[in-house]
Design a protein around this motif. Sequence first.
Motif, mmCIF file in Angstrom:
data_model
loop_
_atom_site.group_PDB
_atom_site.id
_atom_site.type_symbol
_atom_site.label_atom_id
_atom_site.label_comp_id
_atom_site.label_asym_id
_atom_site.label_seq_id
_atom_site.Cartn_x
_atom_site.Cartn_y
_atom_site.Cartn_z
ATOM 1 N N VAL A 9 0.842 -1.197 0.000
ATOM 2 C CA VAL A 9 0.000 0.000 0.000
ATOM 3 C C VAL A 9 0.875 1.244 0.000
ATOM 4 O O VAL A 9 2.067 1.200 0.301
ATOM 5 C CB VAL A 9 -0.924 0.038 1.237
ATOM 6 N N ARG A 10 0.247 2.322 -0.374
ATOM 7 C CA ARG A 10 0.796 3.642 -0.092
ATOM 8 C C ARG A 10 0.006 4.185 1.086
ATOM 9 O O ARG A 10 -1.210 4.250 1.047
ATOM 10 C CB ARG A 10 0.646 4.576 -1.286
ATOM 11 N N HIS A 11 0.695 4.590 2.115
ATOM 12 C CA HIS A 11 0.031 4.887 3.373
ATOM 13 C C HIS A 11 -0.794 6.157 3.298
ATOM 14 O O HIS A 11 -0.517 7.061 2.518
ATOM 15 C CB HIS A 11 1.062 4.973 4.487
ATOM 16 N N HIS A 12 -1.838 6.192 4.117
ATOM 17 C CA HIS A 12 -2.764 7.322 4.189
ATOM 18 C C HIS A 12 -3.450 7.551 2.844
ATOM 19 O O HIS A 12 -3.577 8.693 2.393
ATOM 20 C CB HIS A 12 -2.044 8.598 4.643
ATOM 21 N N GLY A 13 -3.901 6.480 2.223
ATOM 22 C CA GLY A 13 -4.619 6.609 0.962
ATOM 23 C C GLY A 13 -5.970 5.922 1.039
ATOM 24 O O GLY A 13 -6.046 4.722 1.359
ATOM 25 N N PRO A 14 -7.085 6.614 0.780
ATOM 26 C CA PRO A 14 -8.409 5.987 0.868
ATOM 27 C C PRO A 14 -8.601 4.863 -0.141
ATOM 28 O O PRO A 14 -9.265 3.867 0.153
ATOM 29 C CB PRO A 14 -9.370 7.152 0.610
ATOM 30 N N GLY A 109 17.804 8.171 12.920
ATOM 31 C CA GLY A 109 17.085 8.015 11.660
ATOM 32 C C GLY A 109 17.421 9.075 10.659
ATOM 33 O O GLY A 109 17.871 10.158 10.977
ATOM 34 N N ASP A 110 17.226 8.725 9.390
ATOM 35 C CA ASP A 110 17.301 9.651 8.269
ATOM 36 C C ASP A 110 15.954 9.651 7.592
ATOM 37 O O ASP A 110 15.044 8.926 7.981
ATOM 38 C CB ASP A 110 18.389 9.239 7.273
ATOM 39 N N HIS A 111 15.845 10.410 6.521
ATOM 40 C CA HIS A 111 14.593 10.500 5.788
ATOM 41 C C HIS A 111 14.713 9.756 4.472
ATOM 42 O O HIS A 111 15.768 9.652 3.887
ATOM 43 C CB HIS A 111 14.230 11.961 5.513
ATOM 44 N N GLY A 112 13.586 9.276 4.003
ATOM 45 C CA GLY A 112 13.553 8.623 2.709
ATOM 46 C C GLY A 112 12.309 8.993 1.958
ATOM 47 O O GLY A 112 11.546 9.834 2.373
ATOM 48 N N ASP A 113 12.048 8.348 0.818
ATOM 49 C CA ASP A 113 10.932 8.779 -0.007
ATOM 50 C C ASP A 113 10.393 7.632 -0.843
ATOM 51 O O ASP A 113 10.249 7.736 -2.050
ATOM 52 C CB ASP A 113 11.343 9.933 -0.917
ATOM 53 N N ASP A 114 10.046 6.524 -0.210
ATOM 54 C CA ASP A 114 9.599 5.387 -0.988
ATOM 55 C C ASP A 114 8.097 5.169 -0.914
ATOM 56 O O ASP A 114 7.607 4.112 -1.256
ATOM 57 C CB ASP A 114 10.315 4.109 -0.505
ATOM 58 N N GLY A 115 7.357 6.152 -0.425
ATOM 59 C CA GLY A 115 5.927 5.946 -0.286
ATOM 60 C C GLY A 115 5.606 5.104 0.905
ATOM 61 O O GLY A 115 4.476 4.693 1.107
ATOM 62 N N ASP A 116 6.569 4.829 1.745
ATOM 63 C CA ASP A 116 6.396 3.973 2.902
ATOM 64 C C ASP A 116 6.177 4.832 4.128
ATOM 65 O O ASP A 116 6.661 5.952 4.200
ATOM 66 C CB ASP A 116 7.671 3.130 3.072
ATOM 67 N N ASP A 117 5.467 4.307 5.095
ATOM 68 C CA ASP A 117 5.139 5.099 6.284
ATOM 69 C C ASP A 117 6.022 4.687 7.435
ATOM 70 O O ASP A 117 5.699 3.789 8.183
ATOM 71 C CB ASP A 117 3.669 4.893 6.645
ATOM 72 N N GLU A 118 7.159 5.328 7.549
ATOM 73 C CA GLU A 118 8.070 5.059 8.650
ATOM 74 C C GLU A 118 7.710 5.936 9.834
ATOM 75 O O GLU A 118 6.934 6.870 9.706
ATOM 76 C CB GLU A 118 9.503 5.355 8.196
ATOM 77 N N PRO A 119 8.267 5.662 10.991
ATOM 78 C CA PRO A 119 7.974 6.515 12.140
ATOM 79 C C PRO A 119 8.388 7.948 11.873
ATOM 80 O O PRO A 119 9.441 8.202 11.304
ATOM 81 C CB PRO A 119 8.806 5.891 13.268
ATOM 82 N N GLU A 120 7.532 8.863 12.289
ATOM 83 C CA GLU A 120 7.864 10.280 12.150
ATOM 84 C C GLU A 120 8.680 10.707 13.353
ATOM 85 O O GLU A 120 8.284 10.492 14.500
ATOM 86 C CB GLU A 120 6.601 11.134 12.067
ATOM 87 N N PRO A 121 9.850 11.324 13.140
ATOM 88 C CA PRO A 121 10.643 11.769 14.286
ATOM 89 C C PRO A 121 9.979 12.922 14.993
ATOM 90 O O PRO A 121 9.072 13.558 14.462
ATOM 91 C CB PRO A 121 11.973 12.190 13.642
ATOM 92 N N ASP A 122 10.460 13.179 16.202
ATOM 93 C CA ASP A 122 9.970 14.321 16.969
ATOM 94 C C ASP A 122 10.121 15.585 16.130
ATOM 95 O O ASP A 122 11.219 15.911 15.676
ATOM 96 C CB ASP A 122 10.798 14.431 18.259
ATOM 97 N N PRO A 123 9.030 16.337 15.885
ATOM 98 C CA PRO A 123 9.103 17.502 14.997
ATOM 99 C C PRO A 123 10.054 18.582 15.471
ATOM 100 O O PRO A 123 10.456 19.412 14.683
ATOM 101 C CB PRO A 123 7.655 18.012 14.975
#
Length: 789
Positions: A9-14, A109-123
């Motif tokens: 899936v692509r996360h957060h998609g209806p 952690g680092d950031h990526g861009d694969d359409g995957d829903d990884e944990p969001e770091p502390d903003p």
Amino acid sequence: MNGPLLLGVRHHGPGSARAVRAALDARAPKILLVEGPPEADDLLPLAADPGMRPPVALLAHVPAEPGRAAFWPLADFSPEWVAVRWALARGVPVRFIDLPAAHTLALGGDHGDDGDDEPEPDPEAEPEPAPPGDEKGATPRAPGAASGAARLDPVAALAGTAGHDDPERWWEDVVEHRGRPRGDGTGDPDPFAPFAALGEAMAALRAAHGEDGHERDLVREAHMRLRLREARRAYGDEHVAVVCGAWHVPALARSVKVADDRALLRGLPKARVEVTWVPWTHRRLARQSGYGAGIDSPGWYGHLFTAPDRPVERWMTRIAGLLRDEDLLVSSAHVIEAVRLADTLAALRGRPLAGLTETMDAARAVLCEGSEVPLHLVRDRLVVGDVLGEVPDDAPAVPLHRDLARQQKSLRLRPEASDRELDLDLRKDTDAARSRLLHRLRLLGVHWGSPAVPRSAHTGTFRESWRLRWEPELAVRTAEAGVWGTTVLAAATAKARSAAVAARALADVTTLAEQCLLADLPDALPVVMRTLADRAALDADIGHLVQALPALVRTVRYGDVRGTDAAAPAQVAVGLAERVGVGLPPACAGLDADGAAQMREHLDTAHHAIALLAQQEGVPGAAELPDRWRRVLRALADRERVPGLLRGRCVRLLLDDGRLADGEAARLLGLALSPGAPPLEAAAWIEGFLAGGGMLLAHDERLLGLVDRWLTSVAPHAFTEVLPLLRRTFAEYEAGVRRTLGELLRRGPAAAGGARGAGPGGLPGFGPGADAERADAVLPTLRLLLAAP
């Protein structure tokens, strides 16, 4: 499909969420595996609690270092959430299979861009900047993997292959609008086809591009395969379903030796973590918030998922309702025409259904009449939205968070994702308790509320205005503050005591004393005041003493309104004021231009603070302060070694307080502007005297005449030097004041014989007599207003 059901899936998609639900209904697996931290397995049953309302997020943090935290956000249209709710409703075991949060937080952690829903770091944790098209949060780093590799955006790659230059629009067409009920009520005939096609596409991308910046995901995929093997052995291949990011599907389908997977996981650092559910917001799901796996339009996606039918018609109706609430004229005919236009645009553009682009274009043209202003409101309130989730009261939480939730409920201060203005009357018990809670939270670093300018005309210390807005990351700040105590009062008291000891500047301690009184921390105030007295006794810098005085004086005022004991702050404030008066004259001697400008700010600060302190009743020694301060100002005004800027300012302060005899200000100004005074020194004197408003010159023709005559007598070679100082002085005046002064000067001296109403300075209209001719000019207008004959 005889093997495990792999739902990429692509996360957060209806669209993905609907497809997952249809596939699970068709396969009916006996166990469900979902991408997520395994430490949260025991919290999964709470997803079925009636009190759990998405958007919510799993929060994992290190108890010893609460700032090291990560979120796993879920909305009601997230495929993982739909899958978990499906399993809980049918009694199917459900487990998380991603890399444990213990490793994720220990690795960083680092950031990526694969359409995957990884944990969001502390903003607020200052993560590394993400590359363009980032769609991922913090990811664990594989041993030896490079941290700066560019990452492939699978959605953009697939859209480009299909000939589309807009990945979001392409994805909406082929996925989000796929499977919506047709006119006959049927959906997609093959519920597994979308996942098979997406799996093949991801396999082709990985074959063509390799890992392409995703090498760090190898560790996560190794852990997922190990957990998948365990489920297959226990339940059989055909009874296992997996919901994960589409990028991982080829890796989970690939045959890899168990020893190789375990070798990747061997030696990973580990931290002790705690996990809980926290409320989330649609705004924090939006890509613009900085969330790596964010989407552009969470409100729109939520509407697509929850609308039972006719989504475009229902969306336009919501827009119309919002605009009507803002007193904009929108009729039913507007809505009908906007729907027609959106459908027409979709047909012209070859789209299966009017998407967000078409609906917003139609809303701009019809409902907003071409204006971007109301459309911006629609984007903010509906396309993104301010929805705030809820979690059950029995969800695990740190004791401090539970105490905060109890006080929020008792004080009727419900957290909201949108901005809320709160006006408090501190004479009321409930409002006073709300004020104490907000001030205690600010002291703890939980900035739920920020002081605002009161909207009402009332002023005084018994009124406060706040702007409230609850952000999800405040859950982390609450967890961090939990190290200071189990209740808000205890934690704020402990934090204030520690901050007093650690404070380096005297002004920091006085600010802390003010916060203690505002937050009503009686057990912390003695420690803070003792520290303040010790620091004040040792600090001989006048600037430090002056900067510390205003906050201390405000604490004395708050004591009357809030019912707190301000005797100790009052005693220290009087002592500080006396030390400022004694130390100011020698500190003002021999200063250069920059030093004089800084000292002028200190002088104004001390003057206002001492005047305010003298107004407080019952403060020993406060009544004698004004006379002592007047003598200090007069001594500075007469001292030649004091810069002209300060001498002029002292005269102005004395004049404003009525401490100069009649005509004395004009005499001192005349001396400062005498021919023997250097032009630069005279200009500096004028700057200090006239700063803060020009109404004095507009109403005193003697002073205006003195300044005018001096200015016209300045030699040409000196005029260029004094001009910057004068321009800086007069630039501070309001436009109306400058215009009035210009008119007075344009008239010039009175004609021979004098003008009616002219004063000794020769400027008409400001003398002791009345100018009847000028006064009669208003009579016609006055008769019209009064309807008089």
